[in-house]
Design an enzyme around this catalytic site. Structure first.
Site: not given
Lengths: 295, 295, 295, 295
Positions: A64-65, A95, A170, A245
């Site tokens: 999902l975003p 993420t 990440k 982001k």
């Protein structure tokens, strides 16, 4: 394996397709009807809600975003946790911030569900080709069970530690990446301004202490690396908006942990300024445009 | 070959020694009598002035701390240019600004002397072992003649372009290096604060897009790389004061070229603050101390 | 007037006291029993829950540490919105993000409640003395009704626009303040290092274009301004932790608005580093310690 | 008084004119023949060289673009020091680095000349109107003698301490100014992006702790201050190139003094980037353009 796959965006759709091709039976959920129909045409079933999909499968995968979508999909009225049975496995490939992951995992644990986080790198190209890297945070048992499934969508499946560490790995890597790229951009642009050939300079850097992926594989100066986005107009790579982001996630996590990240914060601002100038849709290596004189 | 070697500091002395060992006849000049006597004991002759040494040899090598010493040695009353004969070769191995190099080279050219710049990397260890990297800026002819001699002091002899480009290559590489190291420090310290194992994090970075020399060879977190200064108390590497000097050269050259180097300027300030805290004598990777909580 | 006052911390308690002294009847709510008892001793009634307090009064005032407390107090099971009657007035004096304020105000509006935000400046000293500045965001009607009440706790009551603009005004001012203070610290420390008398330098700045509150009223160099925290060991002013919180709000709001704030982000990092060094409890002007050489 | 005036640029010419109008006899020197002729038409004599002018007058005033011009004018073959008689007074009004000033003053002292530095602020408008501020570094005697003469070119004549402190005061003030202006730009642009009226925001800042000259006198948001360059297209004020020069002097002096100036270095880079975008000719408050969204 029977898998609920929730989130069929630019990344999720090709990942789901690879699982179907590998022989799994998928139930899919998305708000986008077109995306659902495409997957259905490739053999997936369509589930009405995340809760229903979770109830009827052995494994739940979410892609999902942003954190608020993950919260909604898990905590919503007909969300995953409303339907899921104890013993089901779950992995969130979005993420997002480590704090949200840990909250969702804690709630899942109460429902008897072992949830792992497994954000990816490799972009839409890697998603289509099945060559993604998965950074997995979760129990050893969860990792052991997930590994073969993730390996059908990626090439490099790394266990980073307990739940949340996938996200941490990440954002730490991408914090460094965002900084390195600007470092390379500054070094290349300065060298050019001072009069050294950029190809020669890149060659020296790449065999010296400045060596890094942003220089030897993804050099932002056009023509230095044929396969880099810089050599095709900064298209088709890792968009500056995505870097922005990730740097937002990194600096926000740092703020919560009361941890300084000075260059990281400046890097975030420079990509933000790039976005303000209308270049957020380009590959993130186009940050070098802020350093070049265009006559 | 008959060589005038001017500047017998921590770098110059072992470089000169390697030339003697390779069979060259050296005349040496320095302000430090002790350094002169040590080289004399190893077979060098002592010259009274740079001008005298320049007059009597085929090649002049200078290895000096800063631009003002180079100016003095070349332009002084009994300096190199006062004594040198047309046709002599000259190479300056000091790390200084490209502007000064070009001025000295222009003056040398008027005296019929082909001067190259050839700053080094590799530190005192590399100087002693004869494994330095030389970044050479100069004519193709000068490079061809210098290459075999430099190869007796180093392993990697790179031609960067016309005179001055050796310095440019070095300061651009070190600009990037100074930034990368802080980027790695921030990523490692953030990861630690958020709860991932630093060894695992380094492993992921080193096989991902954050990969760089500062992480995979010289990681600033103690214990990650056994051979790195971080694993021996930040001693014996590339001192923060030297990094500060090189970032000063890079940002000053950028200022003159009207070229922005945003992260470079911040990096310079962070090493400056490290020096203010009394840690300038440590290896530059100790910049990570500014990011760690020591209870 | 019958007022529900929720949040009796270092700021809230003296504010509530001033309202009692002005003749209002207060019902107070806090999780800290000691704080409740102190206010009760001064004439306040104790309410069981925010909802109960809201139900029984004409005006609800909240003064809470952070957005999550505001959400809890308003949205909780026995929260303000669970008990409040339509037509009641509400004002939140906490310093939080504009987005949360707007969400709370929207929910309040559905309940027929006109909510304003009114963060303050002036610190605990101003709260005790009743000399705070209130930056009020809300409808003209709400402002007209609130103005006389706020004036019993403060001296300067400013209408900034619609709901949320009080927070915006505060974080923009404090963003600038946090930057200016570091600017003054750098200018004073540089002047000192270069050899000018700091008193003379401050005098010149204060009558020139560098003039600012951080220099002429709150100068960080000890002894320049007798009444400034710098002249009493950096105690008793605006703590660095509070500045860090406000810069966190500003940079986070900027991130959401996709607005660059480069110096603001660096300033935030420098206060974060100050906090990491264990100086977060000092007045924020002690940031100058990062620029001074202490032998 | 008989005065040698060397340097008739945008600042020097109107300053010299004010001295002529005050009744002094001037000998002028410049490389620009047009400038010389204009001054001659207003009553000045033209001298052949700085040395000749210095030899024949009681006071030498220099107003030059950069340190290298000052060195040339003083140290050149027919420079000031080649001609000047012991006991002559000298004042350099150029804005240059304190180190050069001190070198020139030391050389002058050997020639029996008491040299002061007196950089100005106030721009070409102040030069024409005779309302400049002079920041004077020099002996008490020199200051006493210079004060009445400088007062014919300026309004505010400040004694900063011994020679060099005039430059120090100016670069420290302008370091702070350059930072403050960006701070105001970020605060105004953030407020606008978040939805507060810019006029209201400026009003709040100007009566609060963010108050500063860059906000209350020279606000970068168009229309907030009618008389500010922002309200006339960023023309006719203090050019970004000049701010860039002064920040270059400040950061270079800091480097030599081993003094961190973190925000100062970032500010320098932001003005450098502004210049790279081709806006260096605008008033420095146009830095706000880097923060605004122009559709």
């Amino acid at each position: 394996m029977r898998i609920a796959f929730i989130g069929l965006g630019n990344m999720g759709a090709p990942m789901a397709r690879n699982l179907i091709n590998a022989g799994h039976r998928l139930q899919v959920v998305d708000v986008n009807t077109g995306a659902l129909e495409q997957l259905a045409a490739q053999g997936a079933q369509i589930a009405a809600t995340p809760g229903q999909a979770a109830a009827e499968n052995e494994l739940v995968i979410t892609m999902l975003p942003a954190a608020r979508h993950v919260r909604e999909v898990y905590f919503g009225e007909s969300g995953v946790l409303a339907g899921i049975r104890a013993g089901t496995l779950a992995v969130d490939c979005s993420t997002i911030d480590p704090t949200t992951v840990r909250e969702v995992a804690a709630a899942a644990a109460k429902a008897g569900v072992d949830l792992a986080d497994a954000p990816v790198s490799g972009g839409t190209g890697g998603a289509a080709a099945g060559t993604l890297t998965f950074m997995v945070g979760g129990s050893a048992e969860a990792f052991a069970q997930l590994q073969p499934v993730l390996a059908q969508m990626g090439r490099n499946i790394v266990h980073c530690g307990e739940v949340g560490t996938g996200q941490i790995a990440k954002i730490c890597n991408n914090l460094l990446l965002g900084i390195s790229m600007i470092g390379v951009a500054e070094a290349m642009a300065l060298g050019h301004a001072l009069g050294i050939d950029t190809q020669v300079l890149a060659g020296i850097i790449n065999s010296s202490t400045g060596r890094c992926w942003s220089s030897d594989t993804y050099n932002p100066w056009p023509g230095v690396i044929d396969t880099a986005p810089a050599s095709r107009g900064y298209t088709g790579g890792f968009g500056a908006q995505l870097m922005l982001k990730d740097l937002g996630l990194a600096t926000e996590a740092a703020r919560q942990a009361q941890q300084p990240v000075v260059l990281g914060a400046v890097a975030q601002q420079l990509y933000q300024a790039m976005s303000l100038r209308g270049e957020g849709g380009l590959d993130f290596s186009a940050i070098i445009n802020a350093y070049r004189r265009f006559e």
